[in-house]
Motif scaffolding. Structure first.
Motif, PDB file in Angstrom:
ATOM      1  N   SER A 189       0.842  -1.189   0.000  1.00 17.12           N
ATOM      2  CA  SER A 189       0.000   0.000   0.000  1.00 17.12           C
ATOM      3  C   SER A 189       0.877   1.239   0.000  1.00 17.12           C
TER       4      SER A 189
ATOM      5  N   ALA B 206       0.210   4.127   1.191  1.00 15.12           N
ATOM      6  CA  ALA B 206       0.175   4.804   2.480  1.00 15.12           C
ATOM      7  C   ALA B 206       1.139   4.129   3.451  1.00 15.12           C
ATOM      8  N   ARG B 207       1.071   2.774   3.500  1.00 13.15           N
ATOM      9  CA  ARG B 207       1.957   2.073   4.441  1.00 13.15           C
ATOM     10  C   ARG B 207       3.417   2.231   4.062  1.00 13.15           C
TER      11      ARG B 207
ATOM     12  N   PHE C 292       4.571   5.607   5.288  1.00  7.48           N
ATOM     13  CA  PHE C 292       4.767   5.701   6.737  1.00  7.48           C
ATOM     14  C   PHE C 292       5.933   4.822   7.206  1.00  7.48           C
TER      15      PHE C 292
ATOM     16  N   LEU D 172       8.825   6.963   6.590  1.00  8.21           N
ATOM     17  CA  LEU D 172       8.870   7.992   7.646  1.00  8.21           C
ATOM     18  C   LEU D 172       9.492   7.413   8.911  1.00  8.21           C
TER      19      LEU D 172
ATOM     20  N   ALA E 282       2.966  11.291   0.556  1.00  8.64           N
ATOM     21  CA  ALA E 282       1.852  10.341   0.520  1.00  8.64           C
ATOM     22  C   ALA E 282       0.752  10.885  -0.387  1.00  8.64           C
TER      23      ALA E 282
END
Lengths: 176, 310
Positions: free
Chosen positions: A25, A27-28, A31, A34, A68
Motif C-alpha cells: 500500500s 500509504a503504508r 509511513f 517515515l 503520501a
C-alpha cells in the motif's frame, strides 16, 4: 548505553526501510519510510546534534505526508487506493542500489577522517555548521531566504484563487 | 529560571494537561448550552460530560469494509500522544519535564505530527468522507504552518535561544506579546489550526459528516476527541512561556501564574471556537500566505533588530 541505542536505532531504521518494499500500500510504504527517517534522526541526536535531529523529525513528517498525497495521486490503479506492488524494474534498481551502497561504503573507509580533538565541542551543531559552510554562511542564509521567497511567490501566483479569479481579467468586477 | 524536573514528572503531564482540557470541554459545553437557551449550571455540564465519556467508553467500535487498521489505529493514538509529548517542554511554573535546548523545535515537530496522524486516521477506515477530512488537515497544515513557524522564530530570535526556559527569562521586563502582537495572534490562530477546532475545523467539518470523525465510534472516538482537546490545551499552555512571560508575575508563585495565564488563553480560544464560523480552506490559504507570512517575517525582522541592538 550509547552503543546499544545506536544499534537498536540502526536495525530499526533498516528494518523499516525494507518494509517500504514489502508492503502493498502506498500509504503504508510512506509511513514505513517515515519511521525509517525518524530512527535515522535518533542516530543524529545520539551524535549530540540535537537541533539537526529534531529538525529532521520536523521536516520528514511534513515531507512524507506531502509525499503520501502525491504518491496516491500519481498511481495508475484507481488513484493508488488499491493494494499494489512496491517494486518494479527489479534488476535495474538492484544494480543502482548496489552500486550506490558499495560506493558510499567504500567512501567510509577511503576518506581520511580528521582526528578528534581532546574535548567534545560545547555545541557540536555550531561546529558542524562552521565546518560545512565556512566563510559562506551568509551566502547560504541569503540563498535560503531567496529560495523560500521564490517558492511562496510561485505558489501564490499559480494559485487558482488569485485576484484574477475573483475580479475577472480586467480586475474590475465579478468573474463568476 | 526553568529547571528540568526528574523523570517522574512525566507522570504529572497527562493529569495536568488532561485536567485543563476537561475544564475547557466543560466551558465549551456551557457556552453551547447557554447559546441554545438550555440550563448550563456546573452540575448539568459535569453530568453531561461524564455521561458522554461513559457512553463512548462502552460504545461499539465501528468497522468498515477493507480498512487499513494499522494506520487507522496508529493515527488515532498519535493525536493525544503528540499533545502529551509536545507538553514535555512546556514549563509549569518553574518545572518542565525536560527544558530541552531545542524545545521550540521539539514542540513544532510534535504539532506537525498531527498532520501525519490525521491523514492516517482519515485514510484508515477506507471511507470517502474520512479521507476528505484527512486531506483537509494536510491542506490546512500547509496554510497555517509557515506563519506559525515564523511566529515561533520571532520569540526564539528575541530571546536568542530555542530553549523555552531562556525565552521566559527574556520576558522579565516586557512580555513578547506586548511588542510582538502579530506573532502572538498568528500563534493563537495556528493553535486553532493544529487542533482542527473553531474556525479551522474543516478536517472534522459538518459538511463531510465529521470528516476524520466520520467512521470512529466508541473508545476510538473518545481518543480522537480527547487528543483534539489536549492539542488545544497544549497549544494554549505553550503560548504562556512563548509570549506571556511564563510563570513570571508578582505575589503569586510561578506555577499559579502559569495556570492563570494558561486558562486565560484557553478561555479566549474556546470563546473564538464558539463564536467564529468555519473558514473555508481555500479562503484561508491566500490570507495565510499573502498576508500572514509577510507580516510575521516583518515581525521577525523587528525581533532580530532588537536582539542585535541589545
Amino acid at each position: 548505553m550509547g552503543a546499544v541505542a545506536f544499534w537498536v536505532l540502526a536495525v530499526a531504521a533498516v528494518a523499516c526501510a525494507v518494509t517500504v518494499f514489502v508492503v502493498d500500500s502506498m500509504a503504508r510504504a510512506t509511513f514505513a519510510l517515515l519511521a525509517s527517517f525518524l530512527f535515522g534522526a535518533g542516530e543524529i541526536i545520539l551524535l549530540g546534534l540535537d537541533y539537526l535531529g529534531v529538525v529532521i523529525v520536523v521536516m520528514m513528517i511534513m515531507e512524507m505526508v506531502i509525499m503520501a498525497v502525491f504518491m496516491v495521486m500519481y498511481m495508475m490503479n484507481p488513484a493508488g487506493l488499491m493494494p499494489m506492488s512496491m517494486v518494479h524494474n527489479q534488476r535495474g534498481s538492484l544494480l543502482t542500489a548496489g552500486t550506490v551502497f558499495a560506493s558510499l561504503a567504500a567512501g567510509i573507509f577511503l576518506v581520511p577522517w580528521p582526528a578528534r580533538g581532546p574535548h567534545r565541542p560545547a555545541d557540536p551543531t555550531f561546529d558542524l555548521g562552521k565546518s560545512l559552510m565556512g566563510p559562506h554562511m551568509l551566502t547560504m542564509m541569503l540563498l535560503g531566504v531567496t529560495l523560500f521567497a521564490t517558492m511562496v511567490v510561485t505558489v501564490v501566483l499559480a494559485s487558482q484563487q488569485g485576484r484574477y479569479d475573483r475580479l475577472g481579467d480586467d480586475l474590475k468586477g465579478k468573474a463568476r | 529560571m526553568v529547571e528540568s524536573a526528574s523523570l517522574w514528572a512525566v507522570l504529572a503531564v497527562l493529569p495536568l494537561l488532561g485536567g485543563a482540557a476537561v475544564v475547557a470541554v466543560c466551558a465549551d459545553r456551557a457556552l453551547a448550552a447557554r447559546a441554545a437557551g438550555q440550563p448550563y449550571g456546573p452540575r448539568t455540564i459535569a453530568a453531561g460530560v461524564g455521561s458522554d465519556t461513559a457512553r463512548l467508553l462502552v460504545g461499539q467500535r465501528r468497522t468498515t469494509l477493507a480498512p487499513d487498521r494499522l494506520l487507522w489505529r496508529l493515527g488515532l493514538i498519535a493525536v493525544p500522544t503528540a499533545a502529551v509529548l509536545a507538553a514535555a517542554v512546556i514549563p509549569f511554573g518553574r518545572w518542565a519535564v525536560d527544558d530541552l535546548g531545542v524545545g521550540v523545535v521539539w514542540f513544532n515537530g510534535m504539532e506537525i505530527a498531527t498532520w501525519a496522524a490525521l491523514w492516517a486516521a482519515g485514510w484508515g477506515p477506507n471511507s470517502v468522507l474520512s479521507l476528505v477530512g484527512g486531506y483537509r488537515m494536510v491542506a490546512q497544515g500547509l496554510a497555517y504552518e509557515l506563519p506559525h513557524m515564523f511566529a515561533l522564530i520571532g520569540a526564539a530570535t528575541a530571546a536568542g535561544s530555542l530553549q523555552v526556559g531562556t525565552i521566559v527569562a527574556h520576558q522579565r521586563h516586557l512580555w513578547f506579546a506586548v511588542w510582538m502582537p502579530v506573532g502572538f495572534v498568528v500563534y493563537l490562530l495556528s493553535v486553532l489550526g493544529f487542533s482542527f477546532t473553531g474556525p479551522f475545523d474543516q478536517p472534522a467539518g459538518v459538511d463531510v459528516a465529521g470528516g476524520v470523525f466520520a467512521e470512529v465510534a466508541g473508545p476510538d472516538r473518545l481518543i480522537l476527541a480527547a487528543g483534539r482537546w489536549l492539542l488545544l490545551t497544549a497549544g494554549a499552555a505553550m503560548a504562556v512561556p512563548l509570549f506571556l512571560g511564563g510563570g513570571l508575575g508578582p505575589v503569586l508563585p510561578a506555577w499559579a501564574w502559569s495556570t492563570v495565564k494558561t486558562f486565560a488563553v484557553l478561555g479566549v480560544l474556546v470563546g473564538v471556537r464558539r463564536s467564529v464560523p468555519t473558514v473555508r480552506l481555500e479562503r484561508w490559504m491566500p490570507v495565510a500566505w499573502t498576508v500572514l507570512i509577510p507580516l510575521t517575517i516583518a515581525q521577525d525582522l523587528i525581533a532580530a533588530l532588537v536582539a542585535v541592538s541589545r
